[in-house]
Structures are given as structure tokens and as C-alpha cells.
Design a protein around this motif. Structure first.
Motif, PDB file in Angstrom:
ATOM      1  N   GLN A  55      32.176  -3.187 -69.610  1.00 16.73           N
ATOM      2  CA  GLN A  55      33.467  -2.627 -69.421  1.00 16.73           C
ATOM      3  C   GLN A  55      34.225  -1.703 -69.959  1.00 16.73           C
ATOM      4  OE1 GLN A  55      35.489  -4.735 -67.207  1.00 16.73           O
ATOM      5  NE2 GLN A  55      33.634  -5.929 -66.573  1.00 16.73           N
ATOM      6  N   GLY A  56      35.260  -0.967 -69.317  1.00 18.37           N
ATOM      7  CA  GLY A  56      35.734   0.269 -70.021  1.00 18.37           C
ATOM      8  C   GLY A  56      34.990   1.417 -69.840  1.00 18.37           C
ATOM      9  N   LYS A  57      33.921   1.401 -69.494  1.00 15.05           N
ATOM     10  CA  LYS A  57      32.998   2.596 -68.987  1.00 15.05           C
ATOM     11  C   LYS A  57      32.935   2.759 -67.695  1.00 15.05           C
ATOM     12  CE  LYS A  57      30.005   2.214 -72.898  1.00 15.05           C
ATOM     13  NZ  LYS A  57      28.809   2.107 -73.271  1.00 15.05           N
ATOM     14  N   ASN A  58      32.307   3.633 -66.978  1.00 14.67           N
ATOM     15  CA  ASN A  58      32.205   3.923 -65.686  1.00 14.67           C
ATOM     16  C   ASN A  58      30.699   3.818 -65.176  1.00 14.67           C
ATOM     17  OD1 ASN A  58      31.052   6.504 -65.001  1.00 14.67           O
ATOM     18  ND2 ASN A  58      33.276   7.245 -65.887  1.00 14.67           N
ATOM     19  N   LEU A  59      30.462   3.326 -63.846  1.00 13.00           N
ATOM     20  CA  LEU A  59      28.966   3.213 -63.673  1.00 13.00           C
ATOM     21  C   LEU A  59      28.230   4.622 -63.498  1.00 13.00           C
ATOM     22  CD1 LEU A  59      29.316   0.302 -61.008  1.00 13.00           C
ATOM     23  CD2 LEU A  59      28.889   0.440 -63.397  1.00 13.00           C
ATOM     24  N   LEU A  60      28.933   5.740 -63.591  1.00 18.62           N
ATOM     25  CA  LEU A  60      28.183   6.908 -63.330  1.00 18.62           C
ATOM     26  C   LEU A  60      27.443   6.972 -64.851  1.00 18.62           C
ATOM     27  CD1 LEU A  60      31.078   8.906 -62.073  1.00 18.62           C
ATOM     28  CD2 LEU A  60      28.808   8.292 -60.826  1.00 18.62           C
ATOM     29  N   GLU A  61      27.917   6.434 -66.031  1.00 20.04           N
ATOM     30  CA  GLU A  61      27.315   6.425 -67.165  1.00 20.04           C
ATOM     31  C   GLU A  61      26.005   5.179 -67.262  1.00 20.04           C
ATOM     32  OE1 GLU A  61      30.002   6.156 -70.658  1.00 20.04           O
ATOM     33  OE2 GLU A  61      31.656   6.298 -69.129  1.00 20.04           O
ATOM     34  N   ILE A  62      25.903   4.574 -66.218  1.00 23.82           N
ATOM     35  CA  ILE A  62      24.837   3.381 -66.281  1.00 23.82           C
ATOM     36  C   ILE A  62      23.861   3.644 -65.322  1.00 23.82           C
ATOM     37  CG2 ILE A  62      24.611   0.870 -66.028  1.00 23.82           C
ATOM     38  CD1 ILE A  62      27.566   0.377 -66.734  1.00 23.82           C
ATOM     39  N   PHE A  63      24.010   3.963 -64.167  1.00 23.51           N
ATOM     40  CA  PHE A  63      22.854   4.235 -63.068  1.00 23.51           C
ATOM     41  C   PHE A  63      22.818   5.728 -62.648  1.00 23.51           C
ATOM     42  CE2 PHE A  63      25.122  -0.102 -61.996  1.00 23.51           C
ATOM     43  CZ  PHE A  63      24.056  -1.019 -62.568  1.00 23.51           C
ATOM     44  N   ILE A  64      21.627   5.629 -62.269  1.00 25.78           N
ATOM     45  CA  ILE A  64      21.200   6.900 -61.722  1.00 25.78           C
ATOM     46  C   ILE A  64      20.716   6.843 -60.238  1.00 25.78           C
ATOM     47  CG2 ILE A  64      19.473   8.895 -61.919  1.00 25.78           C
ATOM     48  CD1 ILE A  64      19.743   8.258 -64.890  1.00 25.78           C
ATOM     49  N   PRO A  65      21.076   7.360 -59.439  1.00 25.56           N
ATOM     50  CA  PRO A  65      20.605   7.209 -57.961  1.00 25.56           C
ATOM     51  C   PRO A  65      19.164   7.574 -57.867  1.00 25.56           C
ATOM     52  CG  PRO A  65      22.709   8.759 -58.111  1.00 25.56           C
ATOM     53  CD  PRO A  65      22.067   8.470 -59.479  1.00 25.56           C
ATOM     54  N   ASP A  66      18.702   6.713 -56.972  1.00 30.16           N
ATOM     55  CA  ASP A  66      17.033   6.434 -56.969  1.00 30.16           C
ATOM     56  C   ASP A  66      16.304   5.919 -57.729  1.00 30.16           C
ATOM     57  OD1 ASP A  66      17.731   7.780 -54.335  1.00 30.16           O
ATOM     58  OD2 ASP A  66      17.454   9.768 -55.239  1.00 30.16           O
ATOM     59  N   ASN A  67      16.965   5.364 -58.820  1.00 31.74           N
ATOM     60  CA  ASN A  67      16.234   4.624 -59.893  1.00 31.74           C
ATOM     61  C   ASN A  67      16.311   3.075 -59.552  1.00 31.74           C
ATOM     62  OD1 ASN A  67      15.864   7.124 -61.039  1.00 31.74           O
ATOM     63  ND2 ASN A  67      16.361   6.503 -63.165  1.00 31.74           N
ATOM     64  N   VAL A  68      15.579   2.436 -60.106  1.00 29.28           N
ATOM     65  CA  VAL A  68      15.337   1.039 -59.562  1.00 29.28           C
ATOM     66  C   VAL A  68      15.819   0.161 -60.993  1.00 29.28           C
ATOM     67  CG1 VAL A  68      13.398  -0.856 -59.148  1.00 29.28           C
ATOM     68  CG2 VAL A  68      13.413   1.444 -58.266  1.00 29.28           C
ATOM     69  N   TYR A  69      16.324  -0.930 -60.673  1.00 32.14           N
ATOM     70  CA  TYR A  69      16.990  -1.692 -61.837  1.00 32.14           C
ATOM     71  C   TYR A  69      16.677  -2.982 -61.305  1.00 32.14           C
ATOM     72  CZ  TYR A  69      19.462   2.809 -63.174  1.00 32.14           C
ATOM     73  OH  TYR A  69      19.536   4.036 -63.509  1.00 32.14           O
TER      74      TYR A  69
END
Length: 115
Positions: free
Chosen positions: A42-56
């Protein structure tokens, strides 16, 4: 197309990332992960969390078969994960998306400077 179950954990590939949501592919089914379902971030944006084409790992939260809408959570599976905890494996697609994002931001900056 595989069938998903609410509450079940799945591996999913990030397809698109925006500040407040990400589009994920889980077993051939496209769904959304909203920032509100990434509690520790919370308070961050998802661009800081996920990288396209990576698996989570994601947990299926909601299924609306009639409208083909699926919602997933990242917090249930990874409650203590931070940006530094994940292994980053950039791909060609990641750099292409980064270039597009930089170009978009530069264009927006130029528009704001002309005002």
C-alpha cells in the motif's frame, strides 16, 4: 482452458503492469491483481512490485464466469515479500516495456512544460 478455484494458489505470468493494477495470465486465464490486493505494498505502485513476463504466485479471489472476470491476490501468498526479496530476471519484453514507459513519461513531461 483450466478451471480455477477460489482460495487456491496458482503460478501466474504478469502480462501488463500499471501503477494500480496488473494483468496476469494464470493457466491460460487472464485476470487482474489490484493494488488493494497487494496489502504490504500500500502506498507504492505496482510498477515497483511486478515485472512483465515474470512468474509470481497468486491466490484466486473472485470468479465471474459469466463476464469472464477473474481477480487475484498477491498478499495472501506473499505476505512479507518486498521489492528486494524477489529475484529480478529482466527479459527483452521488460526492456521494451521500460523503453515505452520512459518515452510515454517524456512525452507527458514535454506536454506539461508547454503549458
Amino acid at each position: 482452458m483450466a478451471k480455477l478455484n477460489i482460495g487456491q494458489s496458482y503460478s501466474g505470468t504478469i502480462k501488463t503492469v500499471e501503477p494500480s493494477y496488473a494483468i496476469v495470465d494464470v493457466n491460460g486465464i487472464t485476470g487482474i491483481v489490484h493494488i488493494s490486493h497487494c496489502q504490504d505494498f500500500q502506498g507504492k505502485n505496482l510498477l515497483e512490485i511486478f515485472i512483465p513476463d515474470n512468474v509470481y504466485q497468486f491466490v484466486c479471489l473472485k470468479i465471474d464466469e459469466a463476464n469472464k472476470k477473474y481477480e487475484f491476490s498477491y498478499q495472501v501468498v506473499n505476505p512479507k515479500k518486498t521489492k528486494l526479496d524477489r529475484q529480478i530476471t529482466p527479459t527483452a519484453s521488460h526492456f521494451k516495456n521500460l523503453k515505452i514507459d520512459v518515452e510515454r513519461r517524456l512525452a507527458e513531461y514535454g506536454k506539461n512544460q508547454k503549458k
